[in-house]
Design a protein around this motif. Structure first.
Motif, PDB file in Angstrom:
ATOM      1  N   TRP A   1      74.288  60.645  36.085  1.00  0.00           N
ATOM      2  CA  TRP A   1      73.185  60.874  37.018  1.00  0.00           C
ATOM      3  C   TRP A   1      71.886  60.642  36.274  1.00  0.00           C
ATOM      4  CZ3 TRP A   1      72.316  61.160  42.018  1.00  0.00           C
ATOM      5  CH2 TRP A   1      71.095  61.655  42.473  1.00  0.00           C
ATOM      6  N   CYS A   2      71.061  59.755  36.806  1.00  0.00           N
ATOM      7  CA  CYS A   2      69.741  59.479  36.236  1.00  0.00           C
ATOM      8  C   CYS A   2      68.713  60.194  37.111  1.00  0.00           C
ATOM      9  CB  CYS A   2      69.482  57.973  36.195  1.00  0.00           C
ATOM     10  SG  CYS A   2      67.854  57.560  35.553  1.00  0.00           S
ATOM     11  N   GLU A   3      68.158  61.251  36.584  1.00  0.00           N
ATOM     12  CA  GLU A   3      67.243  62.075  37.378  1.00  0.00           C
ATOM     13  C   GLU A   3      65.990  61.311  37.797  1.00  0.00           C
ATOM     14  OE1 GLU A   3      66.138  65.108  39.660  1.00  0.00           O
ATOM     15  OE2 GLU A   3      68.061  65.037  38.616  1.00  0.00           O
ATOM     16  N   SER A   4      65.471  60.460  36.926  1.00  0.00           N
ATOM     17  CA  SER A   4      64.246  59.734  37.274  1.00  0.00           C
ATOM     18  C   SER A   4      64.469  58.755  38.423  1.00  0.00           C
ATOM     19  CB  SER A   4      63.675  59.001  36.056  1.00  0.00           C
ATOM     20  OG  SER A   4      64.579  58.016  35.607  1.00  0.00           O
ATOM     21  N   GLU A   5      65.664  58.211  38.547  1.00  0.00           N
ATOM     22  CA  GLU A   5      65.988  57.286  39.647  1.00  0.00           C
ATOM     23  C   GLU A   5      66.618  58.013  40.831  1.00  0.00           C
ATOM     24  OE1 GLU A   5      65.160  54.199  39.872  1.00  0.00           O
ATOM     25  OE2 GLU A   5      64.509  53.832  37.815  1.00  0.00           O
ATOM     26  N   ARG A   6      67.061  59.261  40.605  1.00  0.00           N
ATOM     27  CA  ARG A   6      67.771  60.035  41.627  1.00  0.00           C
ATOM     28  C   ARG A   6      68.986  59.247  42.126  1.00  0.00           C
ATOM     29  NH1 ARG A   6      67.278  64.808  41.909  1.00  0.00           N
ATOM     30  NH2 ARG A   6      67.243  65.083  44.142  1.00  0.00           N
ATOM     31  N   PHE A   7      69.752  58.738  41.122  1.00  0.00           N
ATOM     32  CA  PHE A   7      70.850  57.827  41.415  1.00  0.00           C
ATOM     33  C   PHE A   7      71.830  57.814  40.247  1.00  0.00           C
ATOM     34  CE2 PHE A   7      72.724  53.687  42.625  1.00  0.00           C
ATOM     35  CZ  PHE A   7      72.839  53.890  43.991  1.00  0.00           C
ATOM     36  N   TYR A   8      73.089  57.444  40.537  1.00  0.00           N
ATOM     37  CA  TYR A   8      74.088  57.289  39.481  1.00  0.00           C
ATOM     38  C   TYR A   8      73.991  55.884  38.897  1.00  0.00           C
ATOM     39  CZ  TYR A   8      76.280  61.601  41.025  1.00  0.00           C
ATOM     40  OH  TYR A   8      76.523  62.907  41.349  1.00  0.00           O
ATOM     41  N   LEU A   9      73.916  55.816  37.573  1.00  0.00           N
ATOM     42  CA  LEU A   9      73.828  54.541  36.865  1.00  0.00           C
ATOM     43  C   LEU A   9      74.914  54.466  35.810  1.00  0.00           C
ATOM     44  CD1 LEU A   9      69.971  54.396  36.132  1.00  0.00           C
ATOM     45  CD2 LEU A   9      71.209  53.294  38.024  1.00  0.00           C
ATOM     46  N   ASP A  10      75.309  53.240  35.479  1.00  0.00           N
ATOM     47  CA  ASP A  10      76.193  53.031  34.341  1.00  0.00           C
ATOM     48  C   ASP A  10      75.428  53.394  33.072  1.00  0.00           C
ATOM     49  OD1 ASP A  10      78.242  51.919  35.993  1.00  0.00           O
ATOM     50  OD2 ASP A  10      77.200  50.000  35.964  1.00  0.00           O
ATOM     51  N   ARG A  11      76.174  53.776  32.042  1.00  0.00           N
ATOM     52  CA  ARG A  11      75.531  54.182  30.795  1.00  0.00           C
ATOM     53  C   ARG A  11      76.204  53.478  29.617  1.00  0.00           C
ATOM     54  NH1 ARG A  11      73.574  60.044  30.555  1.00  0.00           N
ATOM     55  NH2 ARG A  11      71.767  59.647  29.276  1.00  0.00           N
ATOM     56  N   ARG A  12      75.368  52.836  28.797  1.00  0.00           N
ATOM     57  CA  ARG A  12      75.891  52.178  27.594  1.00  0.00           C
ATOM     58  C   ARG A  12      76.493  53.222  26.660  1.00  0.00           C
ATOM     59  NH1 ARG A  12      70.770  49.975  28.347  1.00  0.00           N
ATOM     60  NH2 ARG A  12      70.853  47.847  29.152  1.00  0.00           N
ATOM     61  N   LEU A  13      77.351  52.761  25.773  1.00  0.00           N
ATOM     62  CA  LEU A  13      78.003  53.686  24.849  1.00  0.00           C
ATOM     63  C   LEU A  13      77.021  54.306  23.862  1.00  0.00           C
ATOM     64  CD1 LEU A  13      81.393  51.836  24.271  1.00  0.00           C
ATOM     65  CD2 LEU A  13      80.758  53.495  26.035  1.00  0.00           C
ATOM     66  N   ASP A  14      75.817  53.722  23.728  1.00  0.00           N
ATOM     67  CA  ASP A  14      74.788  54.326  22.864  1.00  0.00           C
ATOM     68  C   ASP A  14      74.026  55.441  23.590  1.00  0.00           C
ATOM     69  OD1 ASP A  14      72.921  53.121  24.566  1.00  0.00           O
ATOM     70  OD2 ASP A  14      72.194  51.700  23.068  1.00  0.00           O
ATOM     71  N   GLY A  15      74.373  55.690  24.860  1.00  0.00           N
ATOM     72  CA  GLY A  15      73.763  56.772  25.629  1.00  0.00           C
ATOM     73  C   GLY A  15      72.651  56.342  26.568  1.00  0.00           C
ATOM     74  N   SER A  16      72.192  55.104  26.468  1.00  0.00           N
ATOM     75  CA  SER A  16      71.104  54.644  27.341  1.00  0.00           C
ATOM     76  C   SER A  16      71.663  54.177  28.680  1.00  0.00           C
ATOM     77  CB  SER A  16      70.323  53.512  26.670  1.00  0.00           C
ATOM     78  OG  SER A  16      71.156  52.387  26.445  1.00  0.00           O
ATOM     79  N   PHE A  17      70.882  54.422  29.734  1.00  0.00           N
ATOM     80  CA  PHE A  17      71.287  53.968  31.060  1.00  0.00           C
ATOM     81  C   PHE A  17      71.076  52.469  31.195  1.00  0.00           C
ATOM     82  CE2 PHE A  17      70.381  58.430  32.400  1.00  0.00           C
ATOM     83  CZ  PHE A  17      71.618  58.694  32.972  1.00  0.00           C
ATOM     84  N   ILE A  18      71.936  51.823  31.966  1.00  0.00           N
ATOM     85  CA  ILE A  18      71.718  50.430  32.356  1.00  0.00           C
ATOM     86  C   ILE A  18      70.819  50.515  33.592  1.00  0.00           C
ATOM     87  CG2 ILE A  18      72.779  48.332  33.269  1.00  0.00           C
ATOM     88  CD1 ILE A  18      75.237  49.064  31.555  1.00  0.00           C
ATOM     89  N   PRO A  19      69.604  49.979  33.511  1.00  0.00           N
ATOM     90  CA  PRO A  19      68.610  50.212  34.572  1.00  0.00           C
ATOM     91  C   PRO A  19      68.807  49.342  35.810  1.00  0.00           C
ATOM     92  CG  PRO A  19      67.662  48.842  32.883  1.00  0.00           C
ATOM     93  CD  PRO A  19      69.054  49.198  32.410  1.00  0.00           C
ATOM     94  N   VAL A  20      70.020  49.359  36.355  1.00  0.00           N
ATOM     95  CA  VAL A  20      70.319  48.591  37.569  1.00  0.00           C
ATOM     96  C   VAL A  20      70.953  49.535  38.580  1.00  0.00           C
ATOM     97  CG1 VAL A  20      71.646  46.696  38.566  1.00  0.00           C
ATOM     98  CG2 VAL A  20      70.688  46.461  36.251  1.00  0.00           C
ATOM     99  N   LYS A  21      70.212  49.800  39.649  1.00  0.00           N
ATOM    100  CA  LYS A  21      70.796  50.577  40.737  1.00  0.00           C
ATOM    101  C   LYS A  21      71.647  49.616  41.575  1.00  0.00           C
ATOM    102  CE  LYS A  21      66.833  52.191  42.344  1.00  0.00           C
ATOM    103  NZ  LYS A  21      65.854  51.694  41.377  1.00  0.00           N
ATOM    104  N   ALA A  22      72.919  49.924  41.677  1.00  0.00           N
ATOM    105  CA  ALA A  22      73.849  49.064  42.416  1.00  0.00           C
ATOM    106  C   ALA A  22      74.624  49.914  43.421  1.00  0.00           C
ATOM    107  CB  ALA A  22      74.805  48.381  41.436  1.00  0.00           C
ATOM    108  N   SER A  23      75.261  49.252  44.359  1.00  0.00           N
ATOM    109  CA  SER A  23      76.029  49.969  45.380  1.00  0.00           C
ATOM    110  C   SER A  23      77.128  50.825  44.759  1.00  0.00           C
ATOM    111  CB  SER A  23      76.602  48.988  46.402  1.00  0.00           C
ATOM    112  OG  SER A  23      77.353  47.977  45.774  1.00  0.00           O
ATOM    113  N   SER A  24      77.515  50.526  43.540  1.00  0.00           N
ATOM    114  CA  SER A  24      78.502  51.335  42.819  1.00  0.00           C
ATOM    115  C   SER A  24      78.047  52.781  42.668  1.00  0.00           C
ATOM    116  CB  SER A  24      78.773  50.725  41.446  1.00  0.00           C
ATOM    117  OG  SER A  24      77.555  50.573  40.731  1.00  0.00           O
ATOM    118  N   GLY A  25      76.744  53.020  42.701  1.00  0.00           N
ATOM    119  CA  GLY A  25      76.211  54.365  42.565  1.00  0.00           C
ATOM    120  C   GLY A  25      76.526  55.290  43.724  1.00  0.00           C
ATOM    121  N   PHE A  26      77.050  54.731  44.818  1.00  0.00           N
ATOM    122  CA  PHE A  26      77.451  55.551  45.958  1.00  0.00           C
ATOM    123  C   PHE A  26      78.911  55.993  45.877  1.00  0.00           C
ATOM    124  CE2 PHE A  26      73.816  53.129  47.575  1.00  0.00           C
ATOM    125  CZ  PHE A  26      73.050  54.158  48.117  1.00  0.00           C
ATOM    126  N   VAL A  27      79.698  55.418  44.970  1.00  0.00           N
ATOM    127  CA  VAL A  27      81.123  55.735  44.863  1.00  0.00           C
ATOM    128  C   VAL A  27      81.375  57.224  44.566  1.00  0.00           C
ATOM    129  CG1 VAL A  27      83.267  55.255  43.590  1.00  0.00           C
ATOM    130  CG2 VAL A  27      81.781  53.362  44.311  1.00  0.00           C
TER     131      VAL A  27
END
Length: 191
Positions: free
Chosen positions: A80-106
């Motif tokens: 969960w990315c609070e700043s985007e208010r959306f679920y995002l993929d996260r790299r293994l280094d802990g950083s979010f991938i900054p792409v909101k995609a329909s996958s975030g609704f799963v």
């Protein structure tokens, strides 16, 4: 605790394993904790638990419920990315991938979000800057910077709309679910 999709090198199909083939989610290349894979896997384990419960196999039911809960907790905690208010993929280094995609609704399908987070996801469906498009739900948010008419880089995919619809109903967001259903069916009939 969260599964990753295998990322390929082919530029037109970086993650065919996921079904999101050329999604900009995978443009960065390295593996990442995948919100859709985590949501699907948690849901699958919960469904298996229900099957084992009906079969009277309490041992396997318990194992599957524990797996579902463990994965769901990791998705809720880590993706969960609070700043985007959306679920995002996260790299293994802990950083979010900054792409909101329909996958975030799963995660809605698997019952992962808190009520407040489910409401935030529903709000994206009417936000004209993210997923409130004329043809909902675009595979990538309108403000992603990578939105186009190419496959998983913008167009709506009916299966994800269905998953979001089921998830919205799970959270008793019936008006939002009905609106998504109505608009989706209208667009399918029209196009």
């Amino acid at each position: 605790d969260i599964p990753e999709w295998r990322i390929e090198r082919h530029v037109r199909c970086r993650c065919g394993e996921s079904g999101f083939d050329n999604s900009p989610r995978f443009d960065g290349g390295p593996e990442a904790d995948a919100v859709d894979f985590g949501g699907f896997l948690a849901h699958d384990y919960a469904c298996l638990a229900e099957i084992f419960a009906r079969l009277g196999d309490a041992g396997r039911e318990g194992l599957c419920r524990a797996q579902a809960q463990r994965i769901a907790a990791a998705v809720e905690r880590d993706l969960w990315c609070e700043s985007e208010r959306f679920y995002l993929d996260r790299r293994l280094d802990g950083s979010f991938i900054p792409v909101k995609a329909s996958s975030g609704f799963v995660p809605l399908l698997a019952g992962i979000p808190s009520r407040a987070r489910a409401r935030a996801l529903a709000d994206h469906l009417t936000n004209p800057k993210t997923f409130g498009s004329v043809v909902p739900i675009p595979s990538v948010a309108l403000d992603a910077g990578t939105f186009s008419k190419d496959m998983w880089r913008g167009p709506m995919w009916l299966n994800l709309n269905y998953i979001a619809w089921v998830g919205l109903r799970r959270y008793e967001l019936y008006d939002e679910a009905a609106r998504l259903r109505e608009i989706t069916l209208d667009r399918v009939r029209r196009w």
